[in-house]
Design an enzyme around this catalytic site. Structure first.
Site, PDB file in Angstrom:
ATOM      1  N   HIS A  97      -0.213   5.141  -7.599  1.00 17.79           N
ATOM      2  CA  HIS A  97      -1.160   4.420  -7.609  1.00 17.79           C
ATOM      3  C   HIS A  97      -2.548   5.373  -7.287  1.00 17.79           C
ATOM      4  O   HIS A  97      -2.675   6.007  -7.390  1.00 17.79           O
ATOM      5  CB  HIS A  97      -1.118   2.774  -6.713  1.00 17.79           C
ATOM      6  CG  HIS A  97      -0.320   3.637  -5.587  1.00 17.79           C
ATOM      7  ND1 HIS A  97       0.263   3.518  -5.252  1.00 17.79           N
ATOM      8  CD2 HIS A  97      -1.793   3.714  -4.705  1.00 17.79           C
ATOM      9  CE1 HIS A  97       0.331   3.904  -4.012  1.00 17.79           C
ATOM     10  NE2 HIS A  97      -1.130   4.024  -3.114  1.00 17.79           N
TER      11      HIS A  97
HETATM   12  P1  TYD Z   1       2.580   1.671  -1.291  1.00 15.83           P
HETATM   13  O1  TYD Z   1       1.522   1.973  -1.176  1.00 15.83           O
HETATM   14  O2  TYD Z   1       2.638   1.191  -3.400  1.00 15.83           O
HETATM   15  O3  TYD Z   1       3.349   2.375  -0.703  1.00 15.83           O
HETATM   16  P2  TYD Z   1       3.521   4.161  -2.012  1.00 15.83           P
HETATM   17  O4  TYD Z   1       2.793   4.323  -2.575  1.00 15.83           O
HETATM   18  O5  TYD Z   1       3.991   5.086  -0.242  1.00 15.83           O
HETATM   19  O6  TYD Z   1       5.201   3.940  -2.562  1.00 15.83           O
HETATM   20  O7  TYD Z   1       3.013   0.578  -0.019  1.00 15.83           O
HETATM   21  C1  TYD Z   1       4.536  -0.354  -0.284  1.00 15.83           C
HETATM   22  C2  TYD Z   1       4.161  -1.364   0.383  1.00 15.83           C
HETATM   23  O8  TYD Z   1       4.181  -1.835   1.652  1.00 15.83           O
HETATM   24  C3  TYD Z   1       3.851  -2.240  -0.555  1.00 15.83           C
HETATM   25  O9  TYD Z   1       4.246  -3.575  -0.188  1.00 15.83           O
HETATM   26  C4  TYD Z   1       2.307  -2.536   0.561  1.00 15.83           C
HETATM   27  C5  TYD Z   1       2.701  -2.382   1.547  1.00 15.83           C
HETATM   28  N1  TYD Z   1       1.915  -1.524   2.938  1.00 15.83           N
HETATM   29  C6  TYD Z   1       1.421  -2.668   3.779  1.00 15.83           C
HETATM   30  O10 TYD Z   1       1.418  -3.958   3.713  1.00 15.83           O
HETATM   31  N2  TYD Z   1       0.643  -1.726   4.268  1.00 15.83           N
HETATM   32  C7  TYD Z   1       0.113  -0.594   4.435  1.00 15.83           C
HETATM   33  O11 TYD Z   1      -0.926   0.245   5.361  1.00 15.83           O
HETATM   34  C8  TYD Z   1       0.625   0.068   2.781  1.00 15.83           C
HETATM   35  C9  TYD Z   1      -0.083   1.153   2.743  1.00 15.83           C
HETATM   36  C10 TYD Z   1       1.246  -0.482   2.119  1.00 15.83           C
END
Ligand code: TYD
Length: 141
Positions: free
Chosen positions: A49
């Site tokens: 992303h």
């Molecule tokens: P995501 O940012 O998609 O993780 P990565 O890029 O590491 O794969 O986030 C994963 C999940 O965690 C998503 O459901 C959103 C949640 N999340 C939060 O609740 N708070 C946060 O600060 C972050 C970064 C993610």
């Protein structure tokens, strides 16, 4: 590419090492959120992303991992393998974190609170957004 990879200053003595991160010095933005990722399973990649506005600083506190960054024109891979290394990722950079060692702990400092609306999770949408921001003939100097 506006991503920045820095070696952090480390204070070392016979007791070990101390690394300090100062807002406005090591990190060019205020920190409003801190989160960390650990216990990665089978080296499974994460990310895929970009953020519309959020800026982040990444530090691998333990273990190692790779971070692929892509501004829509250039792709670069950084290996984070020391808690002395800091990777600053500004807004509108597509990123993938992969190659996690099982003991990897990735600390992330962000300039804004969590907001799902800030994410671009589709690569084609990301490329389109980059094209819309870049004037014909390239970015102004
Ligand atoms: P995501 O940012 O998609 O993780 P990565 O890029 O590491 O794969 O986030 C994963 C999940 O965690 C998503 O459901 C959103 C949640 N999340 C939060 O609740 N708070 C946060 O600060 C972050 C970064 C993610």
């Amino acid at each position: 590419m506006r991503v920045e990879f820095k070696e952090l200053e480390t204070v070392s003595d016979p007791r070990g090492h101390l690394v300090s991160i100062e807002v406005g010095r090591s990190i060019p933005f205020p920190v409003r959120r801190v989160y960390y990722i650990y216990g990665n399973k089978d080296g499974k990649p994460r990310g895929y992303h970009a953020h519309k506005r959020v800026k982040q600083a990444l530090i691998c506190l333990n273990g190692r991992l790779k971070v692929g960054v892509d501004d829509g024109k250039t792709r670069t891979v950084y290996e984070l393998k020391s808690p002395r290394e800091l990777l600053i990722i500004p807004e509108m950079i597509w990123r993938v974190m992969y190659g996690f060692s099982p003991d990897a702990i990735l600390l992330v400092l962000a300039d804004q609170h969590y907001d799902e609306a800030d994410y671009i999770r589709d690569y084609e949408t990301f490329l389109q957004a980059v094209r819309e921001k870049t004037p014909p003939g390239g970015a102004p100097r």
